[in-house]
Design a protein around this motif. Structure first.
Motif, short mmCIF file in Angstrom:
data_model
loop_
_atom_site.label_atom_id
_atom_site.label_comp_id
_atom_site.label_asym_id
_atom_site.label_seq_id
_atom_site.Cartn_x
_atom_site.Cartn_y
_atom_site.Cartn_z
N ILE A 9 2.58 2.55 1.34
CA ILE A 9 3.08 1.38 0.65
C ILE A 9 4.57 1.48 1.41
O ILE A 9 5.35 2.41 1.22
CB ILE A 9 3.44 1.83 -0.97
N TYR A 10 4.72 0.13 1.89
CA TYR A 10 6.17 0.15 2.65
C TYR A 10 6.96 -0.46 1.52
O TYR A 10 6.91 -1.09 0.55
CB TYR A 10 6.08 -1.29 3.48
N THR A 11 8.21 0.22 1.58
CA THR A 11 9.53 0.02 0.68
C THR A 11 10.48 -0.82 1.48
O THR A 11 11.49 -1.28 1.13
CB THR A 11 9.99 1.26 -0.05
N SER A 12 10.50 -0.79 2.90
CA SER A 12 11.48 -1.53 3.60
C SER A 12 10.71 -2.50 4.57
O SER A 12 9.90 -2.30 5.29
CB SER A 12 12.19 -0.32 4.61
N ALA A 13 11.16 -3.70 4.67
CA ALA A 13 10.78 -4.69 5.35
C ALA A 13 10.87 -4.03 7.02
O ALA A 13 10.02 -4.37 7.91
CB ALA A 13 11.45 -5.91 5.41
N THR A 14 11.98 -3.40 7.30
CA THR A 14 12.22 -3.04 8.67
C THR A 14 11.14 -2.04 9.01
O THR A 14 10.66 -2.15 10.41
CB THR A 14 13.67 -2.58 8.84
N ALA A 15 10.74 -1.23 8.30
CA ALA A 15 9.81 -0.13 8.57
C ALA A 15 8.42 -0.91 8.97
O ALA A 15 7.55 -0.44 9.71
CB ALA A 15 9.56 0.76 7.49
N LYS A 16 8.08 -1.82 7.91
CA LYS A 16 6.82 -2.82 8.15
C LYS A 16 6.82 -3.20 9.67
O LYS A 16 5.90 -3.51 10.12
CB LYS A 16 6.79 -3.60 7.06
N GLU A 17 8.10 -3.88 9.98
CA GLU A 17 8.09 -4.65 11.49
C GLU A 17 7.86 -3.56 12.39
O GLU A 17 7.43 -3.79 13.56
CB GLU A 17 9.49 -5.19 11.54
N ARG A 18 8.48 -2.43 12.26
CA ARG A 18 8.52 -1.47 13.26
C ARG A 18 6.86 -0.71 13.50
O ARG A 18 6.61 -0.64 14.39
CB ARG A 18 9.29 -0.28 13.00
N VAL A 19 6.55 -0.65 12.30
CA VAL A 19 4.95 0.14 12.07
C VAL A 19 4.27 -0.60 11.40
O VAL A 19 4.01 -0.47 10.22
CB VAL A 19 5.32 1.54 11.79
N PRO A 20 3.73 -1.78 11.94
CA PRO A 20 2.68 -3.01 11.15
C PRO A 20 1.48 -2.24 10.70
O PRO A 20 0.62 -2.69 9.82
CB PRO A 20 2.55 -3.85 11.95
N ALA A 21 0.92 -1.25 11.26
CA ALA A 21 -0.29 -0.49 11.01
C ALA A 21 -0.12 0.89 11.15
O ALA A 21 0.38 1.45 12.11
CB ALA A 21 -1.38 -0.88 12.26
N ILE A 22 -0.51 1.62 10.14
CA ILE A 22 -0.33 2.98 9.87
C ILE A 22 -1.57 3.54 9.83
O ILE A 22 -2.70 3.46 9.48
CB ILE A 22 0.03 3.39 8.33
N SER A 23 -1.60 4.68 10.96
CA SER A 23 -2.97 5.33 11.53
C SER A 23 -3.35 6.24 10.39
O SER A 23 -2.71 7.10 9.53
CB SER A 23 -2.56 6.24 12.61
N GLY A 24 -4.87 5.97 10.09
CA GLY A 24 -5.21 6.69 9.10
C GLY A 24 -5.40 6.06 7.62
O GLY A 24 -5.98 6.61 6.63
N ALA A 25 -4.46 4.89 7.45
CA ALA A 25 -4.35 4.55 6.15
C ALA A 25 -5.66 3.63 5.67
O ALA A 25 -5.97 2.75 6.62
CB ALA A 25 -3.03 3.61 5.95
N ARG A 26 -6.21 3.81 4.62
CA ARG A 26 -7.10 2.81 4.27
C ARG A 26 -6.76 1.44 4.00
O ARG A 26 -7.46 0.47 4.16
CB ARG A 26 -7.81 3.27 2.97
N LEU A 27 -5.40 1.38 3.38
CA LEU A 27 -4.90 0.03 3.02
C LEU A 27 -3.49 0.52 3.12
O LEU A 27 -2.83 1.43 2.82
CB LEU A 27 -5.35 -0.22 1.51
N THR A 28 -2.60 -0.69 3.38
CA THR A 28 -1.35 -0.77 3.22
C THR A 28 -0.63 -1.88 2.49
O THR A 28 -1.46 -2.91 2.14
CB THR A 28 -0.36 -1.00 4.74
N PHE A 29 0.33 -1.67 1.69
CA PHE A 29 0.86 -2.54 0.71
C PHE A 29 2.34 -2.69 0.76
O PHE A 29 3.18 -1.74 1.59
CB PHE A 29 0.39 -2.03 -0.72
N SER A 30 2.98 -3.74 0.40
CA SER A 30 4.33 -3.86 0.70
C SER A 30 5.10 -4.23 -0.89
O SER A 30 4.67 -5.00 -1.39
CB SER A 30 4.87 -5.29 1.43
N LEU A 31 5.75 -3.18 -1.03
CA LEU A 31 6.70 -3.10 -2.32
C LEU A 31 8.16 -3.07 -1.93
O LEU A 31 8.74 -1.84 -2.02
CB LEU A 31 6.26 -1.95 -3.37
N LEU A 32 8.81 -4.03 -1.53
CA LEU A 32 9.98 -3.82 -1.00
C LEU A 32 11.23 -3.64 -1.63
O LEU A 32 11.34 -4.41 -2.87
CB LEU A 32 10.09 -5.08 0.17
N TYR A 33 12.07 -2.90 -1.27
CA TYR A 33 13.50 -2.72 -2.18
C TYR A 33 14.61 -3.18 -0.79
O TYR A 33 14.52 -2.98 0.13
CB TYR A 33 13.40 -1.45 -2.61
N PRO A 34 15.66 -3.52 -1.48
CA PRO A 34 16.94 -3.94 -0.69
C PRO A 34 17.26 -2.30 -0.20
O PRO A 34 17.44 -1.26 -0.92
CB PRO A 34 17.97 -4.31 -1.72
#
Length: 214
Positions: free
Chosen positions: A141-166
C-alpha cells in the motif's frame, strides 16, 4: 489519553469525504479478497519510512487488533532509509501510545505500546526488501506518490494499492510542524479505524461500524 483520542476519532470518522470513504471501501474489498483463513500481510510504503508509512503501520495494527483481525500483520518500508522522525514519534506519543526506544543508534528501533496484554508494534526505518518485511504474497500500500513513482512495481506483492497522504516533512523546522504532524496522525488513525471496521464487518467479526469502545 488513548481512549480519549479514540473517542475523538469516532467523532471525526463521520467527516471523511465521500471520495476518500470510497477509496477506503475499495481497499477493504481487496483486503478481504486477499486474506486467507484470516491472515494477510500488509506492507505500507513511503519514501523514507519515517513518517507516513510509520503512522499507517502503527494505527493499522492498533485497529486490526481492536476489531479482532489478529492474523493481519503490518509492515512498512521505504525507497530510502531515514531514522523515524521525532515529530512522528511525538505525535504518536501525544495521542496516547507509549513509545519505548530500544537503542542509541541513529536509526533507532522502537516499540509502541497501545493495549495492555498485547505485543507492541515494532518500528524502525528500513528499505522495502529489508527484514522483517514479507518477500511475497502480500498487499503493498503506497502512502506516498513519490514512492510509487520511484518503485511502480513491488517484487513479491500480489497487489498494490494507493492510499496517499501529504508529506508532513514540508513543515519540518517551522512553527507549524507539531500541528501538521498531529493532523496527519489523526487523519491516519481515523481512516485506519474505519478501514479495519469495514474489513471486520465484511468477514463477520463486527457489524462494520466504527465502534471504538471495548
Amino acid at each position: 489519553m488513548l481512549e480519549k483520542f479514540k473517542s475523538h476519532c469516532q467523532q471525526q470518522a463521520a467527516q471523511i469525504p465521500q471520495e476518500r470513504l470510497s477509496l477506503l471501501a475499495s481497499l477493504a474489498e481487496n483486503m478481504v479478497e486477499m486474506q486467507e483463513n484470516g491472515n494477510l500481510h500488509l506492507l505500507w510504503i513511503d519514501t523514507h519510512n519515517s513518517r507516513r508509512s510509520i503512522f499507517c503501520q502503527v494505527w493499522a495494527k492498533c485497529w486490526a487488533m481492536h476489531h479482532g483481525l489478529k492474523g493481519f500483520k503490518m509492515y512498512s518500508g521505504g525507497t530510502k532509509v531515514e531514522a523515524i522522525h521525532t515529530n512522528t514519534l511525538d505525535a504518536l506519543n501525544n495521542a496516547g501510545l507509549f513509545v519505548n526506544r530500544l537503542d542509541a543508534r541513529e536509526n533507532a528501533h522502537y516499540q509502541l505500546y497501545y493495549q495492555e496484554g498485547e505485543a507492541p508494534v515494532a518500528v524502525f526505518s528500513k528499505l522495502l526488501e529489508d527484514a522483517p518485511n514479507p518477500k511475497d504474497h502480500f498487499l503493498g500500500i503506497y502512502t506516498s506518490a513519490t514512492a510509487k513513482e520511484r518503485v511502480p512495481a513491488i517484487s513479491g506483492a500480489r497487489l498494490t494499492f494507493s492510499l496517499l497522504y501529504p508529506d508532513p516533512k514540508s513543515a519540518d523546522g517551522s512553527l507549524e510542524e507539531e500541528g501538521v504532524y498531529a493532523e496527519l496522525n489523526e487523519q491516519v488513525a481515523v481512516e485506519m479505524g474505519v478501514l479495519f471496521g469495514m474489513v471486520a464487518g465484511k468477514v463477520g467479526l463486527t457489524d462494520g461500524t466504527t465502534n471504538f469502545t471495548n
